[in-house]
Every structure is written in C-alpha cells, then in structure tokens.
Design a protein around this motif. Structure first.
Motif, PDB file in Angstrom:
ATOM      1  N   SER A  92       0.669  -1.201  -0.113  1.00 38.59           N
ATOM      2  CA  SER A  92       0.051  -0.059   0.219  1.00 38.59           C
ATOM      3  C   SER A  92       1.029   1.319   0.086  1.00 38.59           C
ATOM      4  O   SER A  92       0.327   2.342  -0.190  1.00 38.59           O
ATOM      5  CB  SER A  92      -0.957   0.056   1.215  1.00 38.59           C
ATOM      6  N   GLU A  93       2.217   1.118   0.519  1.00 40.29           N
ATOM      7  CA  GLU A  93       2.800   2.469   0.544  1.00 40.29           C
ATOM      8  C   GLU A  93       2.850   3.182  -0.836  1.00 40.29           C
ATOM      9  O   GLU A  93       3.095   4.352  -0.867  1.00 40.29           O
ATOM     10  CB  GLU A  93       4.250   2.052   1.155  1.00 40.29           C
ATOM     11  N   ILE A  94       3.046   2.364  -1.969  1.00 38.60           N
ATOM     12  CA  ILE A  94       3.357   3.122  -2.908  1.00 38.60           C
ATOM     13  C   ILE A  94       2.123   3.807  -3.772  1.00 38.60           C
ATOM     14  O   ILE A  94       2.054   4.850  -4.201  1.00 38.60           O
ATOM     15  CB  ILE A  94       3.750   2.100  -4.233  1.00 38.60           C
ATOM     16  N   LEU A  95       0.967   3.339  -3.249  1.00 43.01           N
ATOM     17  CA  LEU A  95      -0.312   3.873  -3.466  1.00 43.01           C
ATOM     18  C   LEU A  95      -0.571   5.234  -2.944  1.00 43.01           C
ATOM     19  O   LEU A  95      -0.905   6.329  -3.135  1.00 43.01           O
ATOM     20  CB  LEU A  95      -1.618   3.083  -3.355  1.00 43.01           C
ATOM     21  N   ALA A  96      -0.264   4.979  -1.647  1.00 40.44           N
ATOM     22  CA  ALA A  96      -0.385   6.354  -0.703  1.00 40.44           C
ATOM     23  C   ALA A  96       0.707   7.330  -1.073  1.00 40.44           C
ATOM     24  O   ALA A  96       0.429   8.534  -1.137  1.00 40.44           O
ATOM     25  CB  ALA A  96      -0.021   5.903   0.837  1.00 40.44           C
ATOM     26  N   GLY A 112       8.292   8.747  -0.708  1.00 43.42           N
ATOM     27  CA  GLY A 112       8.575   7.327  -0.083  1.00 43.42           C
ATOM     28  C   GLY A 112       9.976   7.789   0.646  1.00 43.42           C
ATOM     29  O   GLY A 112      10.278   6.983   1.704  1.00 43.42           O
ATOM     30  N   GLU A 113      11.132   7.925  -0.028  1.00 39.97           N
ATOM     31  CA  GLU A 113      12.485   8.557   0.441  1.00 39.97           C
ATOM     32  C   GLU A 113      12.370   9.442   1.837  1.00 39.97           C
ATOM     33  O   GLU A 113      13.004   8.983   2.754  1.00 39.97           O
ATOM     34  CB  GLU A 113      13.205   9.478  -0.564  1.00 39.97           C
ATOM     35  N   ARG A 114      11.378  10.276   1.802  1.00 39.05           N
ATOM     36  CA  ARG A 114      11.710  11.295   2.903  1.00 39.05           C
ATOM     37  C   ARG A 114      10.407  11.042   4.080  1.00 39.05           C
ATOM     38  O   ARG A 114      10.809  11.302   5.337  1.00 39.05           O
ATOM     39  CB  ARG A 114      11.204  12.749   2.348  1.00 39.05           C
ATOM     40  N   PHE A 115       9.226  10.727   3.735  1.00 37.44           N
ATOM     41  CA  PHE A 115       8.388  10.319   4.557  1.00 37.44           C
ATOM     42  C   PHE A 115       7.730   8.965   4.744  1.00 37.44           C
ATOM     43  O   PHE A 115       6.725   8.860   5.708  1.00 37.44           O
ATOM     44  CB  PHE A 115       7.234  11.265   4.228  1.00 37.44           C
ATOM     45  N   SER A 116       8.314   8.024   4.248  1.00 38.35           N
ATOM     46  CA  SER A 116       7.615   6.668   4.638  1.00 38.35           C
ATOM     47  C   SER A 116       7.740   6.332   6.076  1.00 38.35           C
ATOM     48  O   SER A 116       8.407   6.543   7.108  1.00 38.35           O
ATOM     49  CB  SER A 116       8.724   5.655   4.041  1.00 38.35           C
ATOM     50  N   GLY A 117       6.427   5.889   6.319  1.00 39.77           N
ATOM     51  CA  GLY A 117       6.278   5.355   7.679  1.00 39.77           C
ATOM     52  C   GLY A 117       5.472   6.611   8.544  1.00 39.77           C
ATOM     53  O   GLY A 117       5.103   6.292   9.664  1.00 39.77           O
ATOM     54  N   ALA A 145       8.393  -4.514  -0.756  1.00 30.63           N
ATOM     55  CA  ALA A 145       7.108  -3.954  -1.274  1.00 30.63           C
ATOM     56  C   ALA A 145       7.705  -2.865  -2.449  1.00 30.63           C
ATOM     57  O   ALA A 145       8.650  -2.578  -2.998  1.00 30.63           O
ATOM     58  CB  ALA A 145       6.541  -2.905  -0.282  1.00 30.63           C
ATOM     59  N   SER A 146       6.668  -2.514  -3.171  1.00 30.30           N
ATOM     60  CA  SER A 146       6.868  -1.858  -4.402  1.00 30.30           C
ATOM     61  C   SER A 146       7.566  -0.187  -4.441  1.00 30.30           C
ATOM     62  O   SER A 146       8.102   0.372  -5.174  1.00 30.30           O
ATOM     63  CB  SER A 146       5.605  -1.544  -5.194  1.00 30.30           C
ATOM     64  N   HIS A 147       7.535   0.236  -3.083  1.00 27.15           N
ATOM     65  CA  HIS A 147       8.015   1.430  -2.723  1.00 27.15           C
ATOM     66  C   HIS A 147       9.590   1.430  -2.305  1.00 27.15           C
ATOM     67  O   HIS A 147      10.098   2.485  -2.112  1.00 27.15           O
ATOM     68  CB  HIS A 147       7.466   2.350  -1.580  1.00 27.15           C
TER      69      HIS A 147
END
Length: 229
Positions: free
Chosen positions: A18-22, A43-48, A189-191
């Motif tokens: 789901s992370e890539i969708l978000a 994804g690089e800066r804010f994942s999680g 995952a995809s991200h």
C-alpha cells in the motif's frame, strides 16, 4: 527451544503493498497544493509517517499553509485506490504458518483501514483480533514514537526485549528500537529504493529481508545467534 514472546508485523509495506499507492496520492495532492514532489520523494523522505505529520512537516519546511481539507481528501482518494488496486505482499500466509509464536499487527494506519486492507488481500483471518493502531492512542503517539509497539506488547503479555518486529520504514524501525525490541527490516514492497536496506540497518534493524518467505529462517537464526553469545 528458545522462542520469542511475540512477533509484531507492521502492515503497510510489510503485509500489503500500500505504501506506493499512498505515496502517489500524497504526491499528487501536495503538488496540486503548490509543493511539487514525486511519489519517490515521498517514499524517501516520509515513509512510515502519518499523512497528518507529513502535512505538518511540509508546512514547516516550505512555510506554506495547507488546507485542512487535504486530510480528508487523502483518505477518500487512497481508499479508492486501495479498493481498486491493493495487492498483498507475496508469501505472508506461508511465512506466518511457520511461526509458532503469538503475533499481532502494530500500525500507524487506522484500525478500519488495516482491516479493510487485510480483508481485501485475504489476510484478516491470520491476524484478527490482534490488530493495534497508533491512531487510537492519539495523533501525538504514532511512530517513530514507540507507544504503539509498547501497547501491543503489553496487551499481548510480551516482554518487549523478547519481541521481534518486522518493519519496512525507518520511522517504524526507530519506534521498535525505542521500545527495546529486535527488528527485521523488510524491502519487498513496491516503494523500495536502492538505499532502502542500508537505511533500515542504519536505523537499527539487525538484518533485512526482501522476501517474506525468508522470515521464519531469519527469525530462528537471530534467536540462535543470541543464544550463542
């Protein structure tokens, strides 16, 4: 034979892709609001991080006001994408079947969204009812704070120092380490980015796996390595 008191799974990016969708939804909303950014940069800066905390970080950095309506708009847009496109992380059910320890989920996502995603991907039955959301503790207690992991361990009657966490984000690894837990990083995952594994290790993950089917053997190896010290 030694075993963990508890194995905790993050959800987004660990159980569901789901992370890539978000990231795509959030990048579009921020760009439209006057803060150009790509899904990869999200994804690089804010994942999680929660969407709320991403907005606060962007406001602080760019000194631009962002509409509160973006909070609800992201929920609607992401739920639409999840219902259409969400895929499970391959191998979760098979990996879980080989783990004898109690397990639960500790996520920054809302309980409703976690259950929706698990139901869509056919994984709800292997985790329910042990699903814990940092959102229920309060907006100031989400990862990278350790609160949700400590809450999960306490509820499940586990010693944090004998608990293993599976995490895909630096913020999640940071939270688990702050809770005194051991961490396996996940990059399947995809991200995932080329530097993803290094960042998880630097944050405190003891090792990193790319395939969920490797988890049972790695979890056992970590126990044996500890016993040998």
């Amino acid at each position: 034979m030694a075993r963990y008191d508890l194995i905790i799974f993050d959800c987004d990016g660990v159980l569901v892709d789901s992370e890539i969708l978000a990231a795509e939804v959030e990048a579009r909303l921020l760009s439209d609001a006057g803060y150009p950014i790509t899904a990869g940069e999200i994804g690089e800066r804010f994942s999680g991080m929660t969407w709320r905390n991403i907005l606060l970080a962007v406001e602080s950095e760019a000194n631009i006001p962002l509409s509160a309506a973006l909070l609800d708009l992201a929920i609607v847009k992401l739920d639409e994408r999840i219902k259409r496109e969400l895929q499970p992380i391959p191998g979760v059910r098979e990996a879980v079947a080989q783990l004898s320890e109690p397990r639960c989920i500790c996520s920054n996502s809302t309980p409703e969204r976690v259950r929706m995603m698990l139901k869509k991907t056919g994984q709800l039955d292997i985790f329910e009812p042990n699903i814990f959301s940092a959102e229920t503790l309060g907006p100031d207690r989400v990862k990278p704070k350790p609160d949700i992991y400590l809450h999960g361990a306490e509820t499940m009657g586990a010693n944090p120092r004998n608990t293993l966490v599976i995490e895909d984000s630096v913020h999640g690894v940071t939270a688990a380490k702050a809770a005194g837990m051991r961490v396996v990083g996940f990059t399947g995952a995809s991200h995932t980015t080329p530097t993803h594994a290094d960042k998880l290790t630097e944050a405190g993950a003891e090792t990193v796996i790319h395939r969920m089917e490797d988890l049972p053997a790695v979890a056992t190896a970590l126990l044996e390595w500890t016993d040998a010290i």
